[in-house]
Design a protein around this motif. Structure first.
Motif: not given
Ligand SMILES: O=C(O)CCC(=O)C(=O)O
Ligand SMILES: [Fe+2]
Length: 353
Positions: A30-57
């Motif tokens: 949680x602290x690392x996520x907050x720090x990333x937003x505070x320096x970059x305004x954005x971060x990425x998360x890895x999509x799971x295979x199920x999330x990736x399939x839902x995205x493609x669909x």
């Protein structure tokens, strides 16, 4: 050249646990996520295979829908809900036409629901183009909604709060919604995709295809940021032509995440609502911008004040933002002619007592 020259900045990328229980590892993440937003305004998360399939669909359903004739697509609107079609050039940011073609998905509420019968603003069935399209979009929203829930718990822990449910308490029956977008290729007249703006809720979770065009503005020390929820402080068009802007390089199988206006409000600006804008590329581009939100009747309050006058009634905020964004839409006209803002006033009073 149809895109700005840019040096792609690698964004921080996180892998999330399947459950957030408040362990030391959760707090550190949680602290690392907050720090990333505070320096970059954005971060990425890895999509799971199920999330990736839902995205493609969802992206595939969007491509098929966008190929249909404009005349047909323009019929998918509703005067009860802001769900539905927005043609390229119909939406403006800071008075300038955006190139994006959009299908907005808001909560799909049946016509016989008591809230619809009681004339709650923005409540009604979504004008889906087809059952398959509805299934693809609902499937995607369920997948990223579950991710949003974990991210909010991690955010609370990362901010040092004792209660991991500080934010998720607001999001039971959340007014989560999504913009399903297509951007045409740039032409000689315009490279404008969407002008600089912030989004309205707690979290923005976005997926993009491989074309690229999104830029975000990181926090800038000493830079005053507007409180987009106040009438005189709209962030639309702000800083559009001033550096720094970070190009969000398309990366396969990731989702990007940044805070929205309600997060800025609740954290007193410790987390800023990230301004972003889209430039058109030399090819058409498809994206999904999902907004993880409080419930329509939820009242958000800042973390660090007991002042009872400091609050945002989410339904009021959402309705005002959409009326401001779509002054000409049938949905806005119906809210006005039927005096539905009075219903909203009543809901807000009830929510505050
Ligand atoms: O297309 C994108 O990457 C972002 C779209 C966006 O900012 C929005 O729909 O609010
Ligand atoms: Fe946005």
């Amino acid at each position: 050249m149809t895109t700005d020259p840019h040096v792609p900045a690698p964004l921080r990328t996180f892998r999330l646990p399947t459950a957030v229980d408040g362990t030391d590892a959760d707090r550190a993440l949680g602290r690392a996520l907050v720090a990333a937003w505070q320096s970059d305004g954005i971060f990425q998360v890895h999509a799971t295979p199920a999330q990736q399939e839902a995205t493609e669909r969802a992206l595939e359903a969007s491509r098929a829908f966008c190929r249909r004739p404009l005349k047909e697509k323009a019929g998918y609107v509703s005067d009860l809900s802001y769900s539905g079609y927005v043609a390229s050039g119909e939406e403006e940011t800071a008075g300038e036409r955006d190139g994006s073609e959009i299908f907005t998905v808001c909560p799909d509420i049946p016509a016989d629901d008591p809230r619809v019968i009681d004339q709650w603003p923005c409540h009604g069935p979504a004008p889906w183009p087809s059952p398959g399209y509805a299934r693809a979009m609902k499937g995607y929203m369920t997948a990223v909604g579950e991710l949003g829930h974990r991210l909010l718990r991690l955010t609370a822990l990362g901010l040092g709060l004792d209660d991991p449910d500080h934010f998720t308490r607001l999001t039971a029956d959340g007014w989560h919604h999504m913009r399903v977008l297509r951007f045409p290729p740039a032409d000689a007249r315009s490279e404008r995709g969407i002008g600089a703006h912030t989004d309205y809720g707690l979290l923005v979770i976005a997926a993009q295809d491989d074309v690229g065009g999104l830029y975000v503005r990181p926090p800038v020390p000493g830079e005053e940021r507007g409180r987009n929820w106040l009438p005189g402080e709209s962030m639309a068009g702000r800083h559009e032509h001033e550096e720094p802007w970070t190009y969000v390089t398309p990366v396969p199988a990731v989702l990007t995440v940044f805070p929205g206006d309600i997060m800025q409000f609740m954290t007193g600006g410790a987390l800023l609502s990230t301004p972003h804008k889209v430039r058109l590329a030399d090819r058409e581009r498809y994206t999904l911008a999902y907004f993880h939100e409080p419930a329509f009747n939820a009242v958000a309050r800042p973390l660090d004040t007991a002042d009872p006058t400091e609050y945002i009634h989410y339904g009021t905020h959402f309705t005002r933002m959409f009326m401001r964004c779509y002054p000409e839409r049938v949905t806005t006209a119906r809210i006005e002619t039927e005096g539905r803002l009075k219903v909203l006033d009543r809901l807000r009073e009830e929510a505050l007592t």
